[in-house]
Design a protein around this motif. Sequence first.
Motif, PDB file in Angstrom:
ATOM      1  N   LYS A  57       0.838  -1.213   0.000  1.00 15.99           N
ATOM      2  CA  LYS A  57       0.000   0.000   0.000  1.00 15.99           C
ATOM      3  C   LYS A  57       0.865   1.253   0.000  1.00 15.99           C
ATOM      4  O   LYS A  57       0.585   2.215  -0.705  1.00 15.99           O
ATOM      5  N   GLU A  58       1.905   1.214   0.809  1.00 15.49           N
ATOM      6  CA  GLU A  58       2.784   2.389   0.934  1.00 15.49           C
ATOM      7  C   GLU A  58       3.357   2.788  -0.431  1.00 15.49           C
ATOM      8  O   GLU A  58       3.408   3.964  -0.771  1.00 15.49           O
ATOM      9  N   PHE A  59       3.789   1.795  -1.216  1.00 17.20           N
ATOM     10  CA  PHE A  59       4.454   2.116  -2.477  1.00 17.20           C
ATOM     11  C   PHE A  59       3.548   1.921  -3.699  1.00 17.20           C
ATOM     12  O   PHE A  59       4.023   1.982  -4.847  1.00 17.20           O
ATOM     13  N   ASN A  60       2.253   1.698  -3.444  1.00 20.21           N
ATOM     14  CA  ASN A  60       1.297   1.557  -4.547  1.00 20.21           C
ATOM     15  C   ASN A  60       1.698   0.507  -5.568  1.00 20.21           C
ATOM     16  O   ASN A  60       1.645   0.739  -6.783  1.00 20.21           O
ATOM     17  N   VAL A  61       2.184  -0.635  -5.078  1.00 23.37           N
ATOM     18  CA  VAL A  61       2.522  -1.748  -5.980  1.00 23.37           C
ATOM     19  C   VAL A  61       1.846  -3.016  -5.444  1.00 23.37           C
ATOM     20  O   VAL A  61       1.258  -2.997  -4.357  1.00 23.37           O
ATOM     21  N   THR A  62       1.946  -4.113  -6.202  1.00 25.22           N
ATOM     22  CA  THR A  62       1.270  -5.341  -5.759  1.00 25.22           C
ATOM     23  C   THR A  62       2.084  -6.020  -4.640  1.00 25.22           C
ATOM     24  O   THR A  62       3.291  -5.784  -4.498  1.00 25.22           O
ATOM     25  N   LYS A  63       1.376  -6.915  -3.904  1.00 27.49           N
ATOM     26  CA  LYS A  63       2.070  -7.667  -2.853  1.00 27.49           C
ATOM     27  C   LYS A  63       3.147  -8.561  -3.463  1.00 27.49           C
ATOM     28  O   LYS A  63       4.191  -8.793  -2.856  1.00 27.49           O
ATOM     29  N   ALA A  64       2.876  -9.057  -4.694  1.00 24.57           N
ATOM     30  CA  ALA A  64       3.860  -9.949  -5.349  1.00 24.57           C
ATOM     31  C   ALA A  64       5.169  -9.184  -5.604  1.00 24.57           C
ATOM     32  O   ALA A  64       6.269  -9.726  -5.400  1.00 24.57           O
TER      33      ALA A  64
END
Length: 188
Positions: A57-64
Amino acid sequence: MNIESKILGGLERLSEALKALLWEKAKTFGISPIQIQILLFVSNHKREICNVSYLAKEFNVTKATISDAVRILLKKEYLEKDHSPTDNRRYNLFITSSGKELVGQLEGYADVFNKELSSFTDQELANIFDTLSKLIFQLNQKGVIQVQRTCYNCKYYSGDKKEDHYCNLLKSKLSGKEIQIDCDEFEE
Ligand code: SF4
């Protein structure tokens, strides 16, 4: 072109320049920009929020994407896992001593920005910060920025979000420049 579009263009340029500086550092140490961002985040935040979901969430990317980067940082022994005592699949991350050493070398990647910012007057800096902190809060309210630990979104904040600010945890008035955008004590 209206002023909003010009500001947006300026923010884009600044963001690109910051990314380029981060890439430069990343190349020097043979790690990717997202790995650097994770390392810097883990070294500067409390362990409870240093997990894959929060970082995504912090970096606006996927968990993968985060999991892949974390796997490499664990392998290189810059990070370690702190497993939950009740569920072995859940863990938080913390930085190792070699991770800290690397962070010490990475942290100055934006020094040129700091240097240029310090050429502005206190009042100019306070105005920039005031506008940025409000913009971050408003974009968070619209769901564009997912995570933010600013006073304006904190349960301890009371005030009018304009000039009158008070932190009920610190039991203290806050001036505009004391408003936090990444507070460790933040609670939603
Ligand atoms: S705890 Fe931190 S984020 Fe919350 S109001 Fe106080 S200074 Fe701001």
